[in-house]
Design an enzyme around this catalytic site. Sequence first.
Site, PDB file in Angstrom:
ATOM      1  N   MET A 126       0.847  -1.210   0.000  1.00  0.00           N
ATOM      2  CA  MET A 126       0.000   0.000   0.000  1.00  0.00           C
ATOM      3  C   MET A 126       0.876   1.252   0.000  1.00  0.00           C
ATOM      4  O   MET A 126       0.859   2.056   0.918  1.00  0.00           O
ATOM      5  CB  MET A 126      -0.924  -0.034   1.221  1.00  0.00           C
ATOM      6  CG  MET A 126      -1.974   1.060   1.265  1.00  0.00           C
ATOM      7  SD  MET A 126      -3.130   1.057  -0.111  1.00  0.00           S
ATOM      8  CE  MET A 126      -4.548   0.229   0.616  1.00  0.00           C
ATOM      9  N   ARG A 152       6.400  -5.409 -10.941  1.00  0.00           N
ATOM     10  CA  ARG A 152       7.541  -6.011 -11.621  1.00  0.00           C
ATOM     11  C   ARG A 152       7.236  -7.479 -11.918  1.00  0.00           C
ATOM     12  O   ARG A 152       6.667  -8.182 -11.069  1.00  0.00           O
ATOM     13  CB  ARG A 152       8.811  -5.913 -10.756  1.00  0.00           C
ATOM     14  CG  ARG A 152       9.427  -4.513 -10.686  1.00  0.00           C
ATOM     15  CD  ARG A 152      10.014  -4.071 -12.026  1.00  0.00           C
ATOM     16  NE  ARG A 152      10.635  -2.755 -11.991  1.00  0.00           N
ATOM     17  CZ  ARG A 152      10.049  -1.619 -12.375  1.00  0.00           C
ATOM     18  NH1 ARG A 152       8.805  -1.626 -12.824  1.00  0.00           N
ATOM     19  NH2 ARG A 152      10.703  -0.472 -12.342  1.00  0.00           N
ATOM     20  N   GLU A 194      11.183  -9.315 -20.054  1.00  0.00           N
ATOM     21  CA  GLU A 194      10.495  -8.397 -20.963  1.00  0.00           C
ATOM     22  C   GLU A 194      11.404  -8.165 -22.159  1.00  0.00           C
ATOM     23  O   GLU A 194      12.583  -7.868 -21.955  1.00  0.00           O
ATOM     24  CB  GLU A 194      10.210  -7.072 -20.256  1.00  0.00           C
ATOM     25  CG  GLU A 194       9.133  -7.231 -19.203  1.00  0.00           C
ATOM     26  CD  GLU A 194       8.785  -5.933 -18.493  1.00  0.00           C
ATOM     27  OE1 GLU A 194       9.329  -4.871 -18.861  1.00  0.00           O
ATOM     28  OE2 GLU A 194       7.971  -5.982 -17.557  1.00  0.00           O
ATOM     29  N   HIS A 226       4.226  -3.332 -20.649  1.00  0.00           N
ATOM     30  CA  HIS A 226       4.801  -2.427 -19.638  1.00  0.00           C
ATOM     31  C   HIS A 226       4.550  -0.959 -20.007  1.00  0.00           C
ATOM     32  O   HIS A 226       5.501  -0.205 -20.231  1.00  0.00           O
ATOM     33  CB  HIS A 226       6.311  -2.708 -19.478  1.00  0.00           C
ATOM     34  CG  HIS A 226       6.837  -2.270 -18.132  1.00  0.00           C
ATOM     35  ND1 HIS A 226       7.918  -2.852 -17.508  1.00  0.00           N
ATOM     36  CD2 HIS A 226       6.438  -1.283 -17.288  1.00  0.00           C
ATOM     37  CE1 HIS A 226       8.150  -2.251 -16.353  1.00  0.00           C
ATOM     38  NE2 HIS A 226       7.265  -1.289 -16.193  1.00  0.00           N
ATOM     39  N   ALA A 260       2.110   1.098 -18.231  1.00  0.00           N
ATOM     40  CA  ALA A 260       1.238   1.761 -17.247  1.00  0.00           C
ATOM     41  C   ALA A 260       1.551   3.250 -17.091  1.00  0.00           C
ATOM     42  O   ALA A 260       0.653   4.052 -16.851  1.00  0.00           O
ATOM     43  CB  ALA A 260       1.317   1.051 -15.908  1.00  0.00           C
TER      44      ALA A 260
HETATM   45  C1  DGY Z   1       8.599   2.463 -13.263  1.00  0.00           C
HETATM   46  O1  DGY Z   1       8.693   3.697 -13.318  1.00  0.00           O
HETATM   47  O2  DGY Z   1       9.213   1.809 -12.415  1.00  0.00           O
HETATM   48  C2  DGY Z   1       7.673   1.799 -14.228  1.00  0.00           C
HETATM   49  O3  DGY Z   1       7.780   0.437 -14.222  1.00  0.00           O
HETATM   50  C3  DGY Z   1       7.832   2.344 -15.628  1.00  0.00           C
HETATM   51  O4  DGY Z   1       7.366   3.634 -15.636  1.00  0.00           O
END
Ligand code: DGY
Length: 331
Positions: free
Chosen positions: A155, A239, A268, A287, A289
């Site tokens: 969290m 991850r 990846e 990957h 996001a």
């Molecule tokens: C990060 O920033 O750790 C992400 O996995 C990619 O933006």
Amino acid sequence: MPKPKVFVTRIIPDAGLEKVKFHCDAEIWPDLMPPPYSVLLEKAAGAEGLLTTLNDRIDADLLGCSPRLRVVSNFAVGFNNIDVEAATKLGIPVGNTPDVLTDATADFAFCLMIAAARRLIEGERAIHASKWRTWEPMGYIGVDLIGKTLGIVGMGRIGFALAKRCHLGWGMRVVYTDVHANAAAEKELGAERVDLDVLLAESDFVSAHTNLTEETRGLFNAEAFRKMKRTAVFVNTARGPLLVEKDLYEALRTGEIFAAGLDVTDPEPMAPDNPLLSLPNAVIAPHIASATTRTRNAMAEIAADNLLTGLDGRPLRCFVNPEVEPQRRKV
Ligand code: DGY
């Protein structure tokens, strides 16, 4: 005064890259693919600063062979690609890009949750394969989000942002695990801190947001999937190595859990023959996001600031290892 020599391992948005080019003697790796480790070693050996991505392995050997290096700025919030302990021992500050990607990442975790729960990709694939024949009263039945329980593993900022969306928008109950209690999540969302086993057993959606460490590697394995509900949806935007992919495959194949949404894999990219790709109930993204214009620009700005302040010997804007200060390398 000569400009400091830096190596930037990928092209990042101009919002940060222009600053780096202006203030530094910058060599920028131009390829889509990251530089091979041997190239990274060679470039780091002559550099005063490195601006890296999560694809670059910045290990103790590389740091040890880089006598002039005074800062490593990672274009990511995660920094499991960097041996921070070794950097600290050598007096090298390390920076990352937290906060600015929280909303984009939480949005994307939600996107995976709902896409997996409502079988969006399975339906889309059917259309592309000319298999959509009619509206089916019994076809593509998924699971609801409203009023369900969300289990957040880790969290921190992103977990909290996802929990907020789910609690305030979808009336979801929130349970979580974390080494620290999150008072704000408990107060604002009524989130309950529970043991992992309780979280796995009670959650309809389990979303991973924990750092990758030796303790969390492989946390989501056959045993964990066995403890989840058969209707559960598992999501990972953190991850890839947090889960054992072959165990997830079995859990999805045998119906031990309902579906999964992954933005991260190990390795990846995922191999094209990875069995997970053959499953209708696995939604897999490359990957992405944090991949919005606003977010990537903001990440680039922070990464540039970390690099430049690091070269100047000032505290980094986002410091992974502030404890480095007393033994920090000087110009
Ligand atoms: C990060 O920033 O750790 C992400 O996995 C990619 O933006």
